[in-house]
Write an enzyme that holds these catalytic residues in place. Sequence first.
Site, PDB file in Angstrom:
ATOM      1  N   LYS A  29      -6.394   0.486  -4.077  1.00 41.97           N
ATOM      2  CA  LYS A  29      -5.854  -0.693  -3.415  1.00 41.97           C
ATOM      3  C   LYS A  29      -6.108  -1.937  -4.260  1.00 41.97           C
ATOM      4  CE  LYS A  29      -6.005  -3.070   1.105  1.00 41.97           C
ATOM      5  NZ  LYS A  29      -6.598  -3.038   2.451  1.00 41.97           N
TER       6      LYS A  29
ATOM      7  N   SER B 247      -3.180  -3.334   5.860  1.00 41.89           N
ATOM      8  CA  SER B 247      -2.864  -3.844   4.543  1.00 41.89           C
ATOM      9  C   SER B 247      -2.948  -2.815   3.425  1.00 41.89           C
ATOM     10  CB  SER B 247      -3.787  -5.016   4.204  1.00 41.89           C
ATOM     11  OG  SER B 247      -5.148  -4.610   4.122  1.00 41.89           O
TER      12      SER B 247
ATOM     13  N   SER C  99      -6.840  -1.769   8.592  1.00 46.20           N
ATOM     14  CA  SER C  99      -6.012  -1.715   7.388  1.00 46.20           C
ATOM     15  C   SER C  99      -5.980  -0.383   6.674  1.00 46.20           C
ATOM     16  CB  SER C  99      -6.459  -2.806   6.402  1.00 46.20           C
ATOM     17  OG  SER C  99      -6.093  -4.077   6.875  1.00 46.20           O
TER      18      SER C  99
END
Length: 480
Positions: A78, A152, A176
């Site tokens: 990420k 996210s 997320s």
Amino acid sequence: MTGWTGRTATEIAAAVGVRQVAPREVVAEHLALIERLDPHVGAFRKVLAERALHDADALAGRADLAALPLAGVPVAIKDNLPVEGEATRHGSAATPDTPATADHETVRRLRAAGAVVIGLTAVPELCIFGTTDSVFGTTRSPWDLSRSSGGSSGGSAAAVAAGMVPIALGNDGMGSIRIPSASCGVLGLKPGAGVVPADLGVDGWSQMAENGPIATCAADAGLMLRVLAGDGGGLDAGAGLTSLPADGAADAVPLRIALSARCPGPGIPVDPAHTAAVRDTGRHLAAAGHRVGRAEAPYPLWLGAAAVARWLAGTAAEAARLDPALLAARTRRHAALGRAVTRAGLVRPGQRTRWQERLEHFFTEHDVLVTPTLARPAPPAERWHTRGWAANVLSNIRYAPFSHPWNLARWPALALPVPVALIPVAPAAGGSVASAPGAAGRLPLSVQLVAPPGGELRLLALAAELERRRPWPRTAPEAG
């Protein structure tokens, strides 16, 4: 399925370890799939093709290859976690394009275990919102390209769901990991506090955020968690991750499973299909011999406000280091509200303590709680970062209200695919279901499993048991 794409991390590591396949071959096949699919999905902010092949070649020469738990496994990171030599952009034009001088500790541990970092996955700006789109592009669910991947960690979940990598690293401050895992039909685990090194931003959104694995199966999630946690990482020493029960049984004795579909946010409707997924999970667990019953989670009315205050304040802390002129308007508004919340003293440690006390009482009678992961399908895949703050927040709250309680509590929670009902979903408003790979027009369902601190292994064992009884499609159609 051909070659090495679509295989599990466990399968790849075993084959590489005995030199059945070279790491370069595994990495090259995944890079080719990324080249074919990612123009449609948008999972990656940056693909590290040349570097990944170099790292794969270097790995092949190691004498201890068989001892590496993730030998040759491609992994995506990420893009809010530093990767040495690469800029960490956090989905924002306001962040510097300066290469990181060192890997984040979680990235270092993955590399040390033999994993090959193949790319940096897309996130919304500063990882604030529950849809993944930014100045760098829009990320879509591989199951239905008209829908958002969630956020996210949307890029990480989409990459796994499309088979572009078998595992990916995400993090979770308000859901997320679990929200995009549910939106993309994969398994995502938010560990409890202290299990995996966090070190996220200024203070990890008032210590709500944790790093964790996203995978297609329970075995891979367990393997990755063991690597991320390391020695003495806070996992329950009495049930080491090295040995999930071979038959899928979660425990030697039946567990007390509570089913609750009541939404933490008053007045937010829950799609009947998501409620049905909870009931179906209960039926399978009861058939496995567990004691299953309905018991509503003890959500207090102030719970949402307490979590949102930390969400806002965390954004303010992150944005304070950046040029506001380069931030999206919704981010500037979020940060301004966060500054107001901070000045007003609305982030109070006592809120977390009160919530934990309620949970401790509830879990004297239950071992695991099962809820929906989402209240409805993910929103359309649009340029949400160009829309107003209120539209973004309302959309997020309406479709993903079940995750934040467990960030506030700092308890482990897992998003698990449910294969029994792939809901037919009409094309998103203003668009049509694309004909590119993976645009099936059908979205997976997901349930959330929650356990008290130290329960990561219990959740993974239950996930393995459910996977054995009702296996889900590990990747989206036409994506593996």
